[in-house]
Design a protein around this motif. Structure first.
Motif, mmCIF file in Angstrom:
data_model
loop_
_atom_site.group_PDB
_atom_site.id
_atom_site.type_symbol
_atom_site.label_atom_id
_atom_site.label_comp_id
_atom_site.label_asym_id
_atom_site.label_seq_id
_atom_site.Cartn_x
_atom_site.Cartn_y
_atom_site.Cartn_z
ATOM 1 N N ALA A 93 0.976 -0.635 -0.353
ATOM 2 C CA ALA A 93 -0.503 -0.124 0.113
ATOM 3 C C ALA A 93 0.703 1.478 0.027
ATOM 4 O O ALA A 93 0.600 2.469 -1.073
ATOM 5 C CB ALA A 93 -0.915 -0.094 0.878
ATOM 6 N N LYS A 94 2.106 1.081 -0.007
ATOM 7 C CA LYS A 94 2.830 2.642 0.600
ATOM 8 C C LYS A 94 3.279 3.002 -0.951
ATOM 9 O O LYS A 94 3.344 1.928 -1.568
ATOM 10 C CB LYS A 94 4.217 1.900 1.249
ATOM 11 N N ALA A 95 3.443 4.700 -1.187
ATOM 12 C CA ALA A 95 3.132 4.726 -2.680
ATOM 13 C C ALA A 95 4.194 5.764 -2.324
ATOM 14 O O ALA A 95 5.102 6.347 -1.262
ATOM 15 C CB ALA A 95 2.206 6.071 -2.213
ATOM 16 N N ASP A 96 4.890 5.810 -3.526
ATOM 17 C CA ASP A 96 5.986 6.374 -4.058
ATOM 18 C C ASP A 96 6.270 8.461 -3.220
ATOM 19 O O ASP A 96 6.841 8.890 -3.360
ATOM 20 C CB ASP A 96 6.738 6.253 -5.419
ATOM 21 N N LYS A 97 4.456 8.644 -4.069
ATOM 22 C CA LYS A 97 4.577 10.410 -3.486
ATOM 23 C C LYS A 97 3.655 10.499 -3.107
ATOM 24 O O LYS A 97 2.775 9.311 -2.347
ATOM 25 C CB LYS A 97 4.314 11.061 -4.800
ATOM 26 N N PRO A 98 2.791 10.825 -1.910
ATOM 27 C CA PRO A 98 1.955 11.618 -1.008
ATOM 28 C C PRO A 98 1.191 11.792 -1.439
ATOM 29 O O PRO A 98 0.660 11.867 -3.466
ATOM 30 C CB PRO A 98 2.342 12.917 -0.411
ATOM 31 N N LEU A 99 -0.341 10.912 -1.268
ATOM 32 C CA LEU A 99 -1.686 11.005 -1.596
ATOM 33 C C LEU A 99 -1.861 12.364 -2.729
ATOM 34 O O LEU A 99 -2.821 12.091 -3.816
ATOM 35 C CB LEU A 99 -2.942 10.561 -0.662
ATOM 36 N N ALA A 101 -0.836 13.962 -4.144
ATOM 37 C CA ALA A 101 0.248 14.865 -5.278
ATOM 38 C C ALA A 101 -0.052 13.525 -6.336
ATOM 39 O O ALA A 101 -0.005 13.644 -7.136
ATOM 40 C CB ALA A 101 1.758 14.503 -5.021
ATOM 41 N N SER A 102 -1.226 12.927 -6.017
ATOM 42 C CA SER A 102 -1.081 11.352 -7.071
ATOM 43 C C SER A 102 -2.764 11.091 -7.463
ATOM 44 O O SER A 102 -2.902 10.593 -8.239
ATOM 45 C CB SER A 102 -1.287 9.991 -5.933
ATOM 46 N N LEU A 107 -10.868 15.434 -6.288
ATOM 47 C CA LEU A 107 -10.862 14.443 -5.694
ATOM 48 C C LEU A 107 -10.338 14.743 -4.123
ATOM 49 O O LEU A 107 -11.376 14.340 -2.794
ATOM 50 C CB LEU A 107 -10.511 13.370 -5.922
ATOM 51 N N TYR A 108 -9.125 14.779 -4.468
ATOM 52 C CA TYR A 108 -7.996 15.282 -2.862
ATOM 53 C C TYR A 108 -9.370 16.158 -1.747
ATOM 54 O O TYR A 108 -9.811 15.835 -0.680
ATOM 55 C CB TYR A 108 -7.000 15.514 -2.702
ATOM 56 N N THR A 184 -3.768 -3.435 -8.171
ATOM 57 C CA THR A 184 -4.973 -2.244 -9.439
ATOM 58 C C THR A 184 -3.908 -1.504 -9.939
ATOM 59 O O THR A 184 -3.007 -0.955 -9.037
ATOM 60 C CB THR A 184 -5.973 -1.937 -8.365
ATOM 61 N N SER A 185 -4.242 -0.815 -11.146
ATOM 62 C CA SER A 185 -3.058 0.264 -11.488
ATOM 63 C C SER A 185 -3.493 1.444 -10.987
ATOM 64 O O SER A 185 -4.404 1.416 -10.078
ATOM 65 C CB SER A 185 -4.038 -0.093 -12.868
ATOM 66 N N ALA A 186 -2.980 2.806 -11.328
ATOM 67 C CA ALA A 186 -2.945 3.620 -10.324
ATOM 68 C C ALA A 186 -4.472 4.889 -10.870
ATOM 69 O O ALA A 186 -4.946 5.024 -10.504
ATOM 70 C CB ALA A 186 -2.202 4.890 -10.873
ATOM 71 N N ALA A 187 -4.622 4.047 -12.188
ATOM 72 C CA ALA A 187 -6.537 4.382 -12.880
ATOM 73 C C ALA A 187 -7.172 3.986 -11.469
ATOM 74 O O ALA A 187 -7.915 4.359 -11.201
ATOM 75 C CB ALA A 187 -6.348 4.302 -14.207
ATOM 76 N N GLN A 188 -7.453 2.620 -11.375
ATOM 77 C CA GLN A 188 -8.173 1.374 -10.678
ATOM 78 C C GLN A 188 -8.315 1.845 -9.199
ATOM 79 O O GLN A 188 -9.462 2.461 -8.886
ATOM 80 C CB GLN A 188 -7.924 0.366 -10.962
#
Length: 310
Positions: A93-99, A101-102, A107-108, A184-188
């Motif tokens: 679940a860890k991401a390369d950048k903050p949510l 920015a993703s 939506l944010y 899941t992909s980034a879009a999904q």
């Protein structure tokens, strides 16, 4: 938009607000009787979080458990709760950048508003991928309303099966269960978050609606929601519901063709509609009917074998 989302540990089936078609509490909500070639079995749609005042399950569900010699769940509940799989889930679940920015800015902003309304710190989301934030927000919202996972139908019956030494089996391996989201992909992933946030913000899409729909055994509501999800996000519908239902069929048939009565417990969203398990099993020739009528079901004798996990 009204959709379904799934909580991994264990899966959460969220039932949104639609006009109620049932009248009053059901004695056996989301319970179906399945006639196999050698025994009668039970197919139960689970709600995976419930409040304390729903801890006493309806009589029809209790009777189905007593009648069953073995239980079948979506996945290995013990393994999903293990520290090893929990660590793997968090690592994935860890991401390369903050949510922030993703995902899309709009939506944010909606996410921040919803998180604030239930007191969820955004620190629970920022380091993670969007799908994990969606699941966290979902769970936090229901816990905020007094719903608890340990009171969910699957959890209650799993604990009883262990105590009663009834054999337990499952339909998909834990790694496949986790991969529903971790792969899941980034879009999904963003799509799952958007669906979750938008539904939780909508008027009427609250935990009380989950409880009412379950107590009424309102299968028509679930079928309608499934149709909406399929029309709006067909890829998510296929990934979380329809595709898994088809994948489960071989193990399901193996259980239903045996001579020991089975209680099969899956998220209620998996039962209804043209891609649901009820329809798929009928296509395979099984006779299935809703267990919503009063009936005396004798208790099965205690199983002789100790608990087996496969």
């Amino acid at each position: 938009m009204k959709t379904f989302r799934s909580w991994l540990l264990p899966l959460l089936c969220t039932l949104s607000a639609v006009p109620a078609l049932a009248e009053g509490p059901s004695r056996a909500p989301f319970l179906w009787e399945v006639d196999g070639p050698k025994a009668k079995h039970y197919l139960l749609g689970s709600v995976h979080l419930l409040p304390a005042d729903a801890e006493q399950l309806p009589d029809g569900l209790e009777q189905a458990y007593l009648r069953s010699a073995e239980l079948v769940f979506e996945s290995d509940i013990a393994a999903l709760s293990s520290p090893d799989l929990q660590s793997k889930l968090l690592a994935a679940a860890k991401a390369d950048k903050p949510l922030k920015a993703s995902v899309a800015p709009a939506l944010y902003e909606r996410l921040v508003r919803r998180a604030g309304s239930v007191g969820m710190p955004m620190a629970m989301c920022e380091p993670f991928r969007a799908w994990f934030c969606a699941l966290s927000l979902e769970l936090f919202s229901y816990q905020h309303a007094g719903f608890r996972a340990e009171l969910g139908i699957d959890q209650q019956f799993y604990k009883r099966a262990v105590t009663d030494e009834k054999p337990v089996h499952w339909l998909e391996e834990p790694q496949a269960h986790l991969a529903l989201f971790t792969d899941t992909s980034a879009a999904q992933s963003e799509q799952i978050l958007a669906a979750t946030v938008d539904e939780l913000i909508e008027a009427g899409s609250e935990p009380a609606d989950l409880l009412r729909t379950w107590r009424e055994g309102n299968g028509a509501a679930l079928e309608e929601l499934g149709a909406q999800l399929k029309a709006r996000t067909p890829a998510i519908y296929e990934r979380l519901l329809a595709g898994r239902n088809r994948a489960w069929l071989q193990r399901l048939q193996g259980a239903l063709d045996g001579d020991k009565p089975q209680l099969i417990i899956v998220g209620a969203a998996h039962l209804y509609g043209p891609d649901g398990l009820v329809a798929l099993l009928r296509q395979k020739g099984y006779r299935i009917q809703a267990a919503d009528r009063p009936a005396e079901i004798p208790e099965a004798p205690p199983p002789q074998a100790r608990l087996k996990l496969r």
